[in-house]
Write an enzyme that holds these catalytic residues in place. Structure first.
Site, PDB file in Angstrom:
ATOM      1  N   ALA B  35      -0.497  -1.135  -1.041  1.00 34.31           N
ATOM      2  CA  ALA B  35      -0.335  -1.264   0.414  1.00 34.31           C
ATOM      3  C   ALA B  35      -1.344  -2.269   0.959  1.00 34.31           C
ATOM      4  O   ALA B  35      -2.447  -2.393   0.431  1.00 34.31           O
ATOM      5  CB  ALA B  35      -0.548   0.084   1.084  1.00 34.31           C
ATOM      6  N   ASP B  36      -0.949  -2.981   2.023  1.00 29.29           N
ATOM      7  CA  ASP B  36      -1.941  -3.776   2.738  1.00 29.29           C
ATOM      8  C   ASP B  36      -2.351  -2.996   3.988  1.00 29.29           C
ATOM      9  O   ASP B  36      -1.855  -1.890   4.232  1.00 29.29           O
ATOM     10  CB  ASP B  36      -1.416  -5.188   3.060  1.00 29.29           C
ATOM     11  CG  ASP B  36      -0.212  -5.174   3.989  1.00 29.29           C
ATOM     12  OD1 ASP B  36       0.018  -4.163   4.677  1.00 29.29           O
ATOM     13  OD2 ASP B  36       0.495  -6.194   4.031  1.00 29.29           O
ATOM     14  N   SER B  37      -3.277  -3.570   4.765  1.00 29.72           N
ATOM     15  CA  SER B  37      -3.821  -2.798   5.888  1.00 29.72           C
ATOM     16  C   SER B  37      -2.746  -2.452   6.917  1.00 29.72           C
ATOM     17  O   SER B  37      -2.775  -1.387   7.524  1.00 29.72           O
ATOM     18  CB  SER B  37      -4.973  -3.561   6.546  1.00 29.72           C
ATOM     19  OG  SER B  37      -4.547  -4.841   6.944  1.00 29.72           O
ATOM     20  N   ASP B  39       0.399  -1.934   6.215  1.00 29.58           N
ATOM     21  CA  ASP B  39       1.183  -0.834   5.626  1.00 29.58           C
ATOM     22  C   ASP B  39       0.530   0.520   5.938  1.00 29.58           C
ATOM     23  O   ASP B  39       1.220   1.492   6.235  1.00 29.58           O
ATOM     24  CB  ASP B  39       1.269  -0.980   4.100  1.00 29.58           C
ATOM     25  CG  ASP B  39       2.213  -2.097   3.669  1.00 29.58           C
ATOM     26  OD1 ASP B  39       3.278  -2.239   4.291  1.00 29.58           O
ATOM     27  OD2 ASP B  39       1.883  -2.805   2.706  1.00 29.58           O
ATOM     28  N   THR B  40      -0.798   0.562   5.847  1.00 29.42           N
ATOM     29  CA  THR B  40      -1.466   1.843   6.078  1.00 29.42           C
ATOM     30  C   THR B  40      -1.305   2.279   7.543  1.00 29.42           C
ATOM     31  O   THR B  40      -1.139   3.458   7.824  1.00 29.42           O
ATOM     32  CB  THR B  40      -2.971   1.788   5.712  1.00 29.42           C
ATOM     33  OG1 THR B  40      -3.612   0.830   6.541  1.00 29.42           O
ATOM     34  CG2 THR B  40      -3.175   1.413   4.257  1.00 29.42           C
TER      35      THR B  40
END
Lengths: 245, 79
Positions: B35-37, B39-40
């Site tokens: 995940a990238d930021s 996505d979180t």
């Protein structure tokens, strides 16, 4: 081309010359528009003129809570916000040496901070739907500077930087963030100039005339459209060649 | 309450497009699941929607693994 049927748009400052023109243009392409501003009477008049697919959502962008509430009201009235046009802006011109903190702050609050708050509020839904358009109406002076407008120019330059950052954050989610930068446009703001000021101004505009609000609105329609999906983080200058950037 | 774990894992699988087997309780969204930021942030939004709870920003920042999410929701969600 540029069909906006079914799209829901929130336009701030829709009681002003450029804002009203933007709302009309988005509406003409098929969008449902929420008209925002502090003066309700002209908003109601515009909504009546547009007829169906137009609602009024008043809001005071100088106030943080009212700005958050405006985003909620617009989503409630429209169902969702697909297109946000941060057009509202004010000027408090003064030479920097004489500029009061309050003149600085009130311009930054409305022109820049409110645009950020509204963008943040609508991005959530846009991310879920994987589609969104955020368009800031900045100004040529945000790029060139202008004596007497340290506050205004800072707010407009800030909008460009903010838009580029937001654009980078959400590009992968189908959301574009762009600006349109008007030069001198015939509105109440520029009507205040006297004949001599206008003549001097025109000598610096290769097109030899001031721009019309509809020429700004056309740029907004383009950036709001499906066709502009690959354009993001950009500033479209509409200024008759006054500054070629 | 294992239901919460199943629902959390399903959201993670759907959202990040990863194999279910990879979504263990100790899996880190960013380090293990790619995940990238952003996505979180979206995962937290999806959890809020699924479980009808609000996850404040300071709590969201501490949700780094699948287990973190399950624990927070068990402690805070009505559903």
């Amino acid at each position: 081309m540029f069909d906006l049927t079914g799209k829901k748009a929130l336009v701030t400052g829709a009681s002003g010359g450029i804002g009203a023109s933007i709302a009309r243009a988005l509406h003409a392409q098929g969008a449902t528009v929420a008209l925002s501003g502090t003066r309700v009477a002209p908003l109601e008049a515009l909504a009546a003129e547009l007829g169906e697919r137009a609602v009024v959502v008043p809001g005071n962008l100088a106030d943080a809570a009212a700005t958050e509430q405006l985003a909620k009201d617009a989503e409630a009235a429209l169902g969702q916000v697909d297109i946000l046009v941060n057009n509202a802006g004010l000027t408090r011109d003064q030479l920097a040496l004489r500029m009061k903190d309050d003149d600085w702050q009130s311009v930054i609050d409305v022109n820049l901070t409110a645009a950020f708050r509204l963008s943040r509020a609508v991005m959530r839904g846009m991310m879920k739907r994987r589609w969104g358009r955020i368009i800031g109406i900045t100004s040529i002076v945000g790029v060139t500077g202008n004596p007497g407008q340290a506050n205004y120019a800072a707010s407009k330059a800030g909008m460009i930087g903010m838009s580029k950052s937001l654009a980078a954050e959400v590009a992968s989610r189908g959301i574009t963030v762009n600006c349109v930068a008007p030069g001198f446009i015939t509105t109440a703001m520029t009507d205040a100039l006297n004949g001599e000021q206008k003549d001097k101004l025109l000598t610096n505009i290769p097109a030899g005339r001031m721009g019309e609000p509809g020429e700004i609105a056309a740029g907004v329609v383009y950036l709001a459209s499906e066709e502009a999906a690959y354009v993001t983080g950009q500033t479209l200058h509409v200024n008759g060649g006054m500054a070629m950037i | 309450m294992s239901d919460v774990a199943e629902r959390v894992k399903k959201i993670v699988v759907d959202h990040l497009g990863v194999e279910e087997a990879k979504v263990t309780e100790n899996a880190s969204f960013i380090d293990d699941l790619g995940a990238d930021s952003l996505d979180t942030v979206e995962l937290v939004m999806a959890f809020e929607e699924e479980f009808g709870c609000e996850i404040p920003d300071d709590a969201a920042e501490k949700i780094l693994t699948v287990k973190d999410a399950i624990d927070f929701i068990k402690a805070n969600a009505a559903a």
